[in-house]
Write a protein that holds these residues in place. Sequence first.
Motif, PDB file in Angstrom:
ATOM      1  N   LEU A 194       0.807  -0.994  -0.215  1.00 40.81           N
ATOM      2  CA  LEU A 194      -0.030   0.199   0.282  1.00 40.81           C
ATOM      3  C   LEU A 194       1.073   1.201  -0.108  1.00 40.81           C
ATOM      4  CD1 LEU A 194      -2.255   1.136   0.444  1.00 40.81           C
ATOM      5  CD2 LEU A 194      -2.423   1.064   2.996  1.00 40.81           C
ATOM      6  N   ILE A 195       1.150   1.913  -1.321  1.00 39.71           N
ATOM      7  CA  ILE A 195       1.498   3.715  -0.590  1.00 39.71           C
ATOM      8  C   ILE A 195       0.770   4.742   0.039  1.00 39.71           C
ATOM      9  CG2 ILE A 195       2.006   5.353  -2.618  1.00 39.71           C
ATOM     10  CD1 ILE A 195       2.349   3.516  -4.852  1.00 39.71           C
ATOM     11  N   PHE A 196       1.519   4.933   0.597  1.00 47.74           N
ATOM     12  CA  PHE A 196       0.729   6.300   1.474  1.00 47.74           C
ATOM     13  C   PHE A 196       0.925   6.944   1.909  1.00 47.74           C
ATOM     14  CE2 PHE A 196       4.002   3.813   4.675  1.00 47.74           C
ATOM     15  CZ  PHE A 196       4.043   4.698   5.098  1.00 47.74           C
ATOM     16  N   ASP A 197       2.439   7.497   1.145  1.00 49.16           N
ATOM     17  CA  ASP A 197       3.008   8.690   0.906  1.00 49.16           C
ATOM     18  C   ASP A 197       3.984   9.020  -0.281  1.00 49.16           C
ATOM     19  OD1 ASP A 197       3.455  11.461   1.054  1.00 49.16           O
ATOM     20  OD2 ASP A 197       4.816  11.412   2.591  1.00 49.16           O
ATOM     21  N   SER A 198       4.544   9.863  -1.021  1.00 53.83           N
ATOM     22  CA  SER A 198       5.574  10.152  -1.709  1.00 53.83           C
ATOM     23  C   SER A 198       6.278  10.974  -1.871  1.00 53.83           C
ATOM     24  CB  SER A 198       5.397   9.023  -3.001  1.00 53.83           C
ATOM     25  OG  SER A 198       4.144   9.717  -3.438  1.00 53.83           O
ATOM     26  N   HIS A 199       7.813  11.408  -1.785  1.00 52.51           N
ATOM     27  CA  HIS A 199       8.247  12.292  -2.000  1.00 52.51           C
ATOM     28  C   HIS A 199       9.508  12.452  -3.294  1.00 52.51           C
ATOM     29  CE1 HIS A 199      11.875  10.691   0.519  1.00 52.51           C
ATOM     30  NE2 HIS A 199      12.079  11.254  -0.137  1.00 52.51           N
ATOM     31  N   TYR A 200       9.687  13.736  -3.474  1.00 55.53           N
ATOM     32  CA  TYR A 200      10.408  13.696  -5.066  1.00 55.53           C
ATOM     33  C   TYR A 200      12.116  13.745  -4.003  1.00 55.53           C
ATOM     34  CZ  TYR A 200      12.397  15.220  -9.520  1.00 55.53           C
ATOM     35  OH  TYR A 200      13.389  14.631 -10.498  1.00 55.53           O
ATOM     36  N   ASP A 201      12.979  12.807  -5.427  1.00 59.66           N
ATOM     37  CA  ASP A 201      14.192  13.493  -4.535  1.00 59.66           C
ATOM     38  C   ASP A 201      15.079  13.947  -6.383  1.00 59.66           C
ATOM     39  OD1 ASP A 201      16.750  12.172  -2.666  1.00 59.66           O
ATOM     40  OD2 ASP A 201      16.814  12.131  -4.915  1.00 59.66           O
ATOM     41  N   PRO A 202      16.553  15.098  -5.883  1.00 58.87           N
ATOM     42  CA  PRO A 202      16.057  15.502  -7.468  1.00 58.87           C
ATOM     43  C   PRO A 202      16.677  14.921  -7.952  1.00 58.87           C
ATOM     44  CG  PRO A 202      16.818  16.778  -5.283  1.00 58.87           C
ATOM     45  CD  PRO A 202      16.002  15.453  -4.502  1.00 58.87           C
ATOM     46  N   PHE A 203      17.934  13.510  -6.841  1.00 59.44           N
ATOM     47  CA  PHE A 203      18.984  12.711  -8.242  1.00 59.44           C
ATOM     48  C   PHE A 203      18.340  11.373  -8.075  1.00 59.44           C
ATOM     49  CE2 PHE A 203      21.320  15.665  -4.977  1.00 59.44           C
ATOM     50  CZ  PHE A 203      22.557  16.118  -5.497  1.00 59.44           C
ATOM     51  N   ARG A 204      17.173  11.280  -7.269  1.00 54.82           N
ATOM     52  CA  ARG A 204      16.713   9.395  -7.762  1.00 54.82           C
ATOM     53  C   ARG A 204      15.426   9.490  -7.801  1.00 54.82           C
ATOM     54  NH1 ARG A 204      19.666   5.963  -4.349  1.00 54.82           N
ATOM     55  NH2 ARG A 204      18.604   4.544  -6.190  1.00 54.82           N
ATOM     56  N   GLY A 205      14.663  10.615  -8.640  1.00 57.48           N
ATOM     57  CA  GLY A 205      13.285  10.518  -8.642  1.00 57.48           C
ATOM     58  C   GLY A 205      13.058  10.484  -7.642  1.00 57.48           C
ATOM     59  N   THR A 206      11.552   9.733  -7.380  1.00 57.95           N
ATOM     60  CA  THR A 206      10.479   9.583  -7.182  1.00 57.95           C
ATOM     61  C   THR A 206      10.487   8.471  -5.780  1.00 57.95           C
ATOM     62  OG1 THR A 206       8.757  10.517  -8.533  1.00 57.95           O
ATOM     63  CG2 THR A 206       7.834   9.234  -6.121  1.00 57.95           C
ATOM     64  N   ILE A 207      10.762   8.986  -4.460  1.00 57.32           N
ATOM     65  CA  ILE A 207      11.052   7.814  -3.541  1.00 57.32           C
ATOM     66  C   ILE A 207       9.632   7.553  -2.883  1.00 57.32           C
ATOM     67  CG2 ILE A 207      11.790   7.137  -1.197  1.00 57.32           C
ATOM     68  CD1 ILE A 207      13.545   8.590  -3.550  1.00 57.32           C
ATOM     69  N   VAL A 208       9.244   6.317  -3.273  1.00 56.89           N
ATOM     70  CA  VAL A 208       7.258   5.983  -2.516  1.00 56.89           C
ATOM     71  C   VAL A 208       7.205   5.292  -1.392  1.00 56.89           C
ATOM     72  CG1 VAL A 208       5.208   4.374  -3.312  1.00 56.89           C
ATOM     73  CG2 VAL A 208       7.222   5.806  -5.431  1.00 56.89           C
ATOM     74  N   HIS A 209       6.946   5.443  -0.469  1.00 60.58           N
ATOM     75  CA  HIS A 209       6.469   5.276   0.662  1.00 60.58           C
ATOM     76  C   HIS A 209       5.560   4.294   0.382  1.00 60.58           C
ATOM     77  CE1 HIS A 209       8.113   9.108   2.717  1.00 60.58           C
ATOM     78  NE2 HIS A 209       8.585   9.124   1.554  1.00 60.58           N
ATOM     79  N   PHE A 210       6.004   3.059   1.083  1.00 58.05           N
ATOM     80  CA  PHE A 210       5.319   1.892   0.972  1.00 58.05           C
ATOM     81  C   PHE A 210       4.929   0.631   2.968  1.00 58.05           C
ATOM     82  CE2 PHE A 210       6.694  -1.737  -0.177  1.00 58.05           C
ATOM     83  CZ  PHE A 210       8.377  -1.264  -0.514  1.00 58.05           C
ATOM     84  N   ARG A 211       3.610   0.358   2.512  1.00 61.21           N
ATOM     85  CA  ARG A 211       3.525  -1.045   2.922  1.00 61.21           C
ATOM     86  C   ARG A 211       3.440  -1.715   2.608  1.00 61.21           C
ATOM     87  NH1 ARG A 211       0.202  -2.211   8.364  1.00 61.21           N
ATOM     88  NH2 ARG A 211       0.899  -5.083   8.317  1.00 61.21           N
ATOM     89  N   VAL A 212       4.499  -3.451   3.522  1.00 57.53           N
ATOM     90  CA  VAL A 212       3.841  -4.643   2.756  1.00 57.53           C
ATOM     91  C   VAL A 212       3.073  -5.144   3.332  1.00 57.53           C
ATOM     92  CG1 VAL A 212       5.224  -6.973   1.696  1.00 57.53           C
ATOM     93  CG2 VAL A 212       6.731  -4.663   1.872  1.00 57.53           C
ATOM     94  N   ILE A 213       1.707  -5.272   2.611  1.00 53.02           N
ATOM     95  CA  ILE A 213       0.636  -6.200   3.234  1.00 53.02           C
ATOM     96  C   ILE A 213       0.672  -7.717   3.360  1.00 53.02           C
ATOM     97  CG2 ILE A 213      -2.039  -6.853   3.232  1.00 53.02           C
ATOM     98  CD1 ILE A 213      -0.758  -4.217   3.702  1.00 53.02           C
ATOM     99  N   ASP A 214       1.024  -8.019   1.489  1.00 50.26           N
ATOM    100  CA  ASP A 214       1.449  -9.570   1.716  1.00 50.26           C
ATOM    101  C   ASP A 214       2.535  -9.506   0.920  1.00 50.26           C
ATOM    102  OD1 ASP A 214      -0.981 -10.941   3.392  1.00 50.26           O
ATOM    103  OD2 ASP A 214      -2.058  -9.765   1.773  1.00 50.26           O
ATOM    104  N   GLY A 215       3.461 -11.022   0.624  1.00 50.50           N
ATOM    105  CA  GLY A 215       4.502 -10.857   0.194  1.00 50.50           C
ATOM    106  C   GLY A 215       5.306 -10.257   0.501  1.00 50.50           C
ATOM    107  N   LYS A 216       6.542 -10.037  -0.418  1.00 53.04           N
ATOM    108  CA  LYS A 216       8.124 -10.017  -0.577  1.00 53.04           C
ATOM    109  C   LYS A 216       8.309  -8.720  -1.631  1.00 53.04           C
ATOM    110  CE  LYS A 216      10.557 -13.808   0.883  1.00 53.04           C
ATOM    111  NZ  LYS A 216       9.252 -14.846   0.667  1.00 53.04           N
ATOM    112  N   ILE A 217       9.270  -7.820  -1.655  1.00 52.34           N
ATOM    113  CA  ILE A 217      10.038  -6.939  -2.902  1.00 52.34           C
ATOM    114  C   ILE A 217      11.214  -6.425  -2.962  1.00 52.34           C
ATOM    115  CG2 ILE A 217       8.879  -4.797  -1.332  1.00 52.34           C
ATOM    116  CD1 ILE A 217       8.533  -3.403  -4.236  1.00 52.34           C
TER     117      ILE A 217
END
Length: 596
Positions: A194-217
Motif C-alpha cells: 500500500l502506497i501511503f506517501d511519496s516525495h521527490y528527490d532531485p537525484f533519485r526521482g520519486t521515493i515511494v513510501h509504502f507498507r507491504v501487506i503480503d508477499g515480498k519486494i
Amino acid sequence: MKHIRNFSIIAHIDHGKSTLSDRLIQATDIVSDRDFKDQILDSMDIERERGITIKSQTVCLPYRAKTGQHYSLNLIDTPGHVDFSYEVSRALASCEGALLLIDASQGVEAQTLANMYLAMEHDLEIIPIINKIDLPSADVERVKAQIEEDLGLDPDTAILASAKEGIGIEEVLEGAVNLLPPPEGDPDAPLKALIFDSHYDPFRGTIVHFRVIDGKIRAGDTIRFMFNNATYRVEEVGIFRIVRVPRKELTAGEVGYMIAGIKTVSDTRCGDTVTLHSHPCDAPMSGFKETKPVVFSSIYPVASDAYEELAVAMEKLKLNDAALIYEKDSSVALGFGFRCGFLGLLHLEVVQERLEREYDLSLILTAPSVQYEITLNDGTTEIIDNPALYPDPTLIQNTREPYIRAAIIVPDRYMGAVMKLCLERRGINKNYQYLTNNRLEMIFEIPLAEVVYDFYDRLKSVTQGYGSFDYDIIDYRDTDLVKLDILINGDRVDALSQLVHRERSVMRGRRACEKLKEEIPRQMFKIAIQGAIGGKIISRATVSPFRKDVTAKCYGGDISRKRKLLEKQKKGKKRMKMVGQVEIPQSAFLSVLKSE
Ligand code: GTP
C-alpha cells in the motif's frame, strides 16, 4: 513479523506530536545527540518555523524491550491540521495501532475526536497518552474523565508523559510493544503493498513510501501500480532511519521506501496498491479516495517577467505535492499566472510560502474561492471557482454552493460568542451537546465559502484560544450569488473580483473598500476605490495624495544611512504591483476578504 509494530501518533494540533516523535527517536539511538535537531522529522524550513507538521515522514526505530527482545517500531508521522486529514487517513491504513496524544492542560479537542474516529475506522488499537504533565495547568484527572466520557476509552490505560521533559517515554515504547498487535500478512502470497506517501528527490526521482501487506519486494522486481497499470523496475528498496537505508528485500508487515525510476509524484497515487507484474495479487486494497481541492486561488508573479520562473517553480513543487493542482490563468490587471486548487487555506499558505522561499519569488494570490455549481437556462451545468469566468447573470437558472458540517468544541462560557460568529457566517446550528461539565460540542452547517477565510482565526479570537474546529464537506445547496467588482480610479481590477452571497454583498463591498484604503499607500495623486455589482456602485473610499519622502528624516549628511533607507524602500517596492497608474501591495489582494 512478530517483532514489528506499525503505528502513528495522532493528536490535535500542538498537543506535542513532533516533540514526542523526537523523544522516541532519541530514546532508540538512531541519531547521535550531536546531529539531533529538535523536531527532526519536520524537515522543511516552514514546518520548523511554524512548528506544524505538513508532510508526513516515517521512521523505523530499533528497540530493545525490557524483556530483552529486539523490535522494529515503524513510526508513521501524520500532520495534525484539518487540511491534511487525507494524509492522516493514508498513513493510518498502514498501521495496526495509534498513539492518541492529548495535551494535559487543553484536554480533548475537535481534531482529537476526528482523528480517533479515523483510527477506529481503520480498526486500530488505540493507546491514549496524556502529554505535557509538566505544565502547572495540567489537569490529569479532568483529561482522564474526558478519555472515558468523550472517547469511550479506558482511562486506566492512559500513559502519562511529558515529551518536553522526557517523562514516560519508556512507557510509551513498552506500550507500543505490549499493547499493539503485530502486523498480519502472508510473506509467501503475491505481493500486495500500500502506497501511503511519496516525495521527490532531485537525484533519485520519486521515493515511494509504502507498507507491504503480503508477499515480498526486492530490487530488480518488475512492479505494477494497480490504479493505472503502469509498470516499473525496482532499483532499490529500504527502510527509513531518518536517512534511507537500503535493504535486500522488504516482506509482509514491513514499512519502507522504493525507488523505481518514477519521474513525478503524481505518477504514484497515494492509496494505490503495488503488486508484482509477473505474479499479481487478486485485488487492490480498498477504501481509498482521491483527494480533491476545495479552495481555489490564482497565483501571479509580482514582476510580470517572472512568469517563466513561476512556471518552473510550480512544476517542481508539484513533484512533491500531489494534492496541488494548477492550470494556466491570465488576468488583465496581473498578466499571466496560474489558477490553483488547494486542500484548504493552510495548504494554500504553505504553497505560497514554499514558492516564495524556496524559489525566491514574490507572488500575488487572489482572494480564495470555493467551487460553485451553476446551472444555465439551457440546462447545462458549469463548475465555477474563478470570478473571472462567472457567467452573465441573466443566463443563470440556479447556483449551488458547498456546505460543511462544522464541529466546534468550546468551554460553555463561549457558547454565545461562537453562536454569533457562526450565524454571521450564514451558519445553521444543528445540534449541541455537553461533552463534560462545562465543555460543549456545537454542530453547525455552514457554507464553505464563509469559513475559507479567517474563520479559524476569528474562532480562536472569540474563544480566547479555547475553541477547536473540524469539518467535512456534506453537500451542495441552492444559493444566490453576485459578483462584486472593485474599481480603482475607474478601472475594474479583475484580480480583486469575488463571488459573494447577495444578502451580504453590500456589507462585503464596503469592507473591501475600507480594507483596500488601509492597504494601498498614498501616492502622488488621489486614488478612488469603488465596489460595484453589475455596474452599480455600492461602496467607495478614497486614498488622498501624499509624497512620502523617506530621506526627509535624515537631516545631516549621513549618506550611508540615507542609502540604506532608499534600499529598504526599493525592497518594499518589489512587493507592490503596478495596476494601471496605481501601486497595489501584495497583501491587498487577500485583504478584500477580511471580515474585521
Ligand atoms: P503539529 O505538528 O503542528 O500538529 O504540532 P505537534 O502536535 O507536533 O506539537 P509540537 O510537538 O510541535 O508541540 C507543540 C508545542 O508544545 C511546542 O511548543 C512544544 O515545545 C510544546 N510541548 C510539547 N510537548 C510538551 C510537554 O510535554 N510539555 C510542555 N510543557 N510543552 C510541550
